[in-house]
Design a protein around this motif. Structure first.
Motif, PDB file in Angstrom:
ATOM      1  N   ASP A  40       0.863  -1.170   0.000  1.00 40.05           N
ATOM      2  CA  ASP A  40       0.000   0.000   0.000  1.00 40.05           C
ATOM      3  C   ASP A  40       0.904   1.226   0.000  1.00 40.05           C
ATOM      4  OD1 ASP A  40      -1.766   2.042   0.375  1.00 40.05           O
ATOM      5  OD2 ASP A  40      -2.572   1.320   2.279  1.00 40.05           O
ATOM      6  N   PRO A  41       1.095   1.864  -1.154  1.00 35.79           N
ATOM      7  CA  PRO A  41       2.015   3.007  -1.212  1.00 35.79           C
ATOM      8  C   PRO A  41       1.655   4.122  -0.247  1.00 35.79           C
ATOM      9  CG  PRO A  41       1.387   2.285  -3.415  1.00 35.79           C
ATOM     10  CD  PRO A  41       0.495   1.560  -2.461  1.00 35.79           C
ATOM     11  N   ALA A  42       0.368   4.238   0.087  1.00 34.78           N
ATOM     12  CA  ALA A  42      -0.055   5.305   1.000  1.00 34.78           C
ATOM     13  C   ALA A  42       0.333   5.020   2.434  1.00 34.78           C
ATOM     14  CB  ALA A  42      -1.562   5.502   0.895  1.00 34.78           C
ATOM     15  N   HIS A  43       0.527   3.742   2.778  1.00 34.54           N
ATOM     16  CA  HIS A  43       0.870   3.356   4.141  1.00 34.54           C
ATOM     17  C   HIS A  43       2.042   2.368   4.109  1.00 34.54           C
ATOM     18  CE1 HIS A  43      -3.545   4.361   4.389  1.00 34.54           C
ATOM     19  NE2 HIS A  43      -3.014   5.214   5.253  1.00 34.54           N
ATOM     20  N   PRO A  44       3.256   2.855   3.942  1.00 34.31           N
ATOM     21  CA  PRO A  44       4.418   1.966   3.812  1.00 34.31           C
ATOM     22  C   PRO A  44       4.650   1.123   5.061  1.00 34.31           C
ATOM     23  CG  PRO A  44       5.105   4.229   4.227  1.00 34.31           C
ATOM     24  CD  PRO A  44       3.632   4.283   3.957  1.00 34.31           C
ATOM     25  N   THR A  45       5.117  -0.098   4.835  1.00 28.15           N
ATOM     26  CA  THR A  45       5.495  -0.934   5.976  1.00 28.15           C
ATOM     27  C   THR A  45       6.777  -0.379   6.586  1.00 28.15           C
ATOM     28  OG1 THR A  45       6.636  -2.451   4.481  1.00 28.15           O
ATOM     29  CG2 THR A  45       4.372  -3.005   5.099  1.00 28.15           C
ATOM     30  N   ILE A  46       6.893  -0.512   7.920  1.00 22.03           N
ATOM     31  CA  ILE A  46       7.952   0.192   8.644  1.00 22.03           C
ATOM     32  C   ILE A  46       8.646  -0.731   9.634  1.00 22.03           C
ATOM     33  CG2 ILE A  46       8.402   2.089  10.271  1.00 22.03           C
ATOM     34  CD1 ILE A  46       5.926   3.500   9.114  1.00 22.03           C
ATOM     35  N   VAL A  47       9.948  -0.540   9.759  1.00 22.46           N
ATOM     36  CA  VAL A  47      10.730  -1.085  10.879  1.00 22.46           C
ATOM     37  C   VAL A  47      11.329   0.109  11.609  1.00 22.46           C
ATOM     38  CG1 VAL A  47      12.820  -2.340  11.546  1.00 22.46           C
ATOM     39  CG2 VAL A  47      11.253  -3.332   9.873  1.00 22.46           C
ATOM     40  N   SER A  48      11.161   0.137  12.923  1.00 21.98           N
ATOM     41  CA  SER A  48      11.699   1.224  13.739  1.00 21.98           C
ATOM     42  C   SER A  48      12.863   0.710  14.571  1.00 21.98           C
ATOM     43  CB  SER A  48      10.621   1.790  14.663  1.00 21.98           C
ATOM     44  OG  SER A  48      11.182   2.707  15.589  1.00 21.98           O
ATOM     45  N   THR A  95      20.132  -5.260  13.740  1.00 21.68           N
ATOM     46  CA  THR A  95      21.147  -5.599  12.737  1.00 21.68           C
ATOM     47  C   THR A  95      20.582  -5.429  11.333  1.00 21.68           C
ATOM     48  OG1 THR A  95      20.554  -7.946  12.596  1.00 21.68           O
ATOM     49  CG2 THR A  95      22.114  -7.306  14.323  1.00 21.68           C
ATOM     50  N   ALA A  96      21.459  -5.084  10.402  1.00 19.50           N
ATOM     51  CA  ALA A  96      21.029  -4.897   9.016  1.00 19.50           C
ATOM     52  C   ALA A  96      20.411  -6.176   8.454  1.00 19.50           C
ATOM     53  CB  ALA A  96      22.213  -4.447   8.167  1.00 19.50           C
ATOM     54  N   GLU A  97      20.971  -7.331   8.814  1.00 16.97           N
ATOM     55  CA  GLU A  97      20.475  -8.604   8.284  1.00 16.97           C
ATOM     56  C   GLU A  97      19.014  -8.839   8.680  1.00 16.97           C
ATOM     57  OE1 GLU A  97      24.867  -8.727   8.602  1.00 16.97           O
ATOM     58  OE2 GLU A  97      23.240  -8.177   9.975  1.00 16.97           O
ATOM     59  N   GLU A  98      18.697  -8.575   9.943  1.00 11.38           N
ATOM     60  CA  GLU A  98      17.317  -8.761  10.405  1.00 11.38           C
ATOM     61  C   GLU A  98      16.356  -7.830   9.670  1.00 11.38           C
ATOM     62  OE1 GLU A  98      16.986  -9.505  15.003  1.00 11.38           O
ATOM     63  OE2 GLU A  98      18.590  -8.059  14.632  1.00 11.38           O
ATOM     64  N   ILE A  99      16.770  -6.594   9.523  1.00 11.10           N
ATOM     65  CA  ILE A  99      15.899  -5.589   8.910  1.00 11.10           C
ATOM     66  C   ILE A  99      15.665  -5.903   7.441  1.00 11.10           C
ATOM     67  CG2 ILE A  99      15.629  -3.134   8.436  1.00 11.10           C
ATOM     68  CD1 ILE A  99      17.671  -2.738  10.833  1.00 11.10           C
ATOM     69  N   ILE A 100      16.725  -6.229   6.726  1.00 12.93           N
ATOM     70  CA  ILE A 100      16.608  -6.539   5.300  1.00 12.93           C
ATOM     71  C   ILE A 100      15.697  -7.742   5.082  1.00 12.93           C
ATOM     72  CG2 ILE A 100      17.892  -7.324   3.277  1.00 12.93           C
ATOM     73  CD1 ILE A 100      20.259  -5.611   4.363  1.00 12.93           C
ATOM     74  N   ALA A 101      15.794  -8.729   5.977  1.00 10.78           N
ATOM     75  CA  ALA A 101      14.965  -9.925   5.843  1.00 10.78           C
ATOM     76  C   ALA A 101      13.474  -9.610   5.955  1.00 10.78           C
ATOM     77  CB  ALA A 101      15.358 -10.955   6.904  1.00 10.78           C
ATOM     78  N   PRO A 116      27.733   2.195   8.816  1.00  9.19           N
ATOM     79  CA  PRO A 116      27.761   0.906   8.110  1.00  9.19           C
ATOM     80  C   PRO A 116      26.380   0.258   8.014  1.00  9.19           C
ATOM     81  CG  PRO A 116      29.612   1.066   9.620  1.00  9.19           C
ATOM     82  CD  PRO A 116      28.729   2.229   9.929  1.00  9.19           C
ATOM     83  N   THR A 117      25.576   0.395   9.089  1.00 12.64           N
ATOM     84  CA  THR A 117      24.228  -0.170   9.052  1.00 12.64           C
ATOM     85  C   THR A 117      23.375   0.554   8.027  1.00 12.64           C
ATOM     86  OG1 THR A 117      24.359  -0.770  11.402  1.00 12.64           O
ATOM     87  CG2 THR A 117      22.170  -0.680  10.418  1.00 12.64           C
ATOM     88  N   ARG A 118      23.445   1.865   8.025  1.00 13.83           N
ATOM     89  CA  ARG A 118      22.658   2.633   7.055  1.00 13.83           C
ATOM     90  C   ARG A 118      23.074   2.296   5.624  1.00 13.83           C
ATOM     91  NH1 ARG A 118      20.490   8.745   7.403  1.00 13.83           N
ATOM     92  NH2 ARG A 118      19.422   8.760   5.370  1.00 13.83           N
ATOM     93  N   THR A 119      24.373   2.202   5.390  1.00 20.54           N
ATOM     94  CA  THR A 119      24.864   1.882   4.053  1.00 20.54           C
ATOM     95  C   THR A 119      24.340   0.528   3.598  1.00 20.54           C
ATOM     96  OG1 THR A 119      26.860   3.211   4.390  1.00 20.54           O
ATOM     97  CG2 THR A 119      26.933   1.522   2.668  1.00 20.54           C
ATOM     98  N   ALA A 120      24.369  -0.464   4.494  1.00 17.37           N
ATOM     99  CA  ALA A 120      23.884  -1.802   4.145  1.00 17.37           C
ATOM    100  C   ALA A 120      22.399  -1.786   3.817  1.00 17.37           C
ATOM    101  CB  ALA A 120      24.158  -2.770   5.297  1.00 17.37           C
ATOM    102  N   LEU A 121      21.629  -1.035   4.582  1.00 18.57           N
ATOM    103  CA  LEU A 121      20.184  -0.959   4.335  1.00 18.57           C
ATOM    104  C   LEU A 121      19.896  -0.293   2.992  1.00 18.57           C
ATOM    105  CD1 LEU A 121      18.928   0.122   7.899  1.00 18.57           C
ATOM    106  CD2 LEU A 121      18.894  -2.177   6.886  1.00 18.57           C
ATOM    107  N   GLU A 122      20.593   0.792   2.724  1.00 15.32           N
ATOM    108  CA  GLU A 122      20.338   1.512   1.474  1.00 15.32           C
ATOM    109  C   GLU A 122      20.821   0.720   0.259  1.00 15.32           C
ATOM    110  OE1 GLU A 122      20.251   6.102   3.138  1.00 15.32           O
ATOM    111  OE2 GLU A 122      22.144   5.288   2.359  1.00 15.32           O
TER     112      GLU A 122
END
Length: 285
Positions: A40-48, A95-101, A116-122
């Motif tokens: 749903d582009p109007a309500h993006p899924t989120i990880v905080s 961790t980046a791995e958990e978030i990406i999954a 490094p975490t931000r770079t991996a996510l992007e």
């Protein structure tokens, strides 16, 4: 399952018409496979990844939209969210791995997110939005609106802002009352903090400044006994903060304050405002 259906179709059709059977096989197999829910582009899924952003999201967005909160929100010592509410949401260790999954549309984090975490996510194609720590009610309101905007929940954000604004309404009852906020670890807040702004709004003056103490300075029990405030707000549970000598402060009102009311904005401002109002109302004129 898809592979078995295709293989069966190819055996039945032989070489002639294999491509047609392959297409038909894919279509028939797809009927038996659960497709992922549409985005749903109007309500993006989120990880905080930040407990204060967690506290805003749980107010404005449903659990289906918030794939995970930070692990801090499951820790009663660091959470600003009731345990029952936090339990409705997943968490990550950050961790980046958990978030990406989890494949969220959006990651919300502190401005102190490790690079490094931000770079991996992007690099994984995830959008990252970072936020600072508000030092005033006005900054907290602005942050709620910013989070609500990226989450597609502006209306819910404005409802929370309405409650925050009402809870932070300045006290007009008289002179500022010298108060010392004794936080966990027996430290005090500085003037440029969200909780200090709320204390001022509710008619309290920062007694720490009169004692020569600033942000996160240690306030020993002996110092408080020597320079007692009119109100002592105890938000910790150390030996000094539970010492029987505090009962000897006959000219000081000692009131407990939940540590969870100290650090985040959003709904925390509403609850902190109510608590400070109650403390102020209970003081002897």
């Amino acid at each position: 399952m898809t592979r078995n259906c295709i293989t069966k179709g190819l055996r039945q059709g032989g070489r002639v018409g294999a491509f047609i059977l392959l297409a038909l096989g894919l279509a028939s197999c797809a009927q038996g496979v659960s497709a992922p829910p549409p985005r749903d582009p109007a309500h993006p899924t989120i990880v905080s990844l930040n407990p204060c952003l967690d506290a805003i999201l749980t107010e404005i967005a449903p659990p289906a939209q918030v794939l995970a909160l930070s692990h801090y929100s499951r820790d009663t010592g660091s959470s600003s969210i009731p345990a029952g509410v936090a339990a409705r949401y997943g968490v990550t260790g950050g961790t980046a791995e958990e978030i990406i999954a989890l494949r969220p549309d959006l990651v919300l984090a502190s401005i102190y997110l490790p690079q490094p975490t931000r770079t991996a996510l992007e690099r994984a194609g995830l959008k990252v939005e970072t936020f600072g720590s508000p030092t005033s009610v006005a900054e907290s309101i602005a942050q709620v609106r910013a989070v609500a905007a990226v989450a597609g929940r502006r209306r819910a954000g404005e409802m929370l802002v309405r409650d925050m604004t009402a809870a932070a309404e300045p006290d007009r009852g008289g002179r500022p009352i010298p108060a010392l906020l004794w936080q966990p670890g027996e430290i005090v807040p500085g003037d440029a903090t969200l909780v200090a702004d709320m204390l001022r709004r509710k008619g309290f003056a920062n007694h720490a400044a009169a004692m020569g103490l600033g942000q996160a300075d240690f306030a020993a029990l002996e110092t408080i006994l020597a320079y007692p405030p009119e109100v002592l707000l105890v938000a910790g549970d150390s030996a000094g903060q539970r010492h029987p000598l505090l009962a000897d402060l006959t000219d000081t009102a000692v009131a407990p304050l939940a540590p969870g009311l100290l650090y985040c904005g959003g709904r925390t401002i509403v609850n902190l405002g109510a608590r400070l109002n109650a403390i102020r109302a209970g003081l002897t004129p």
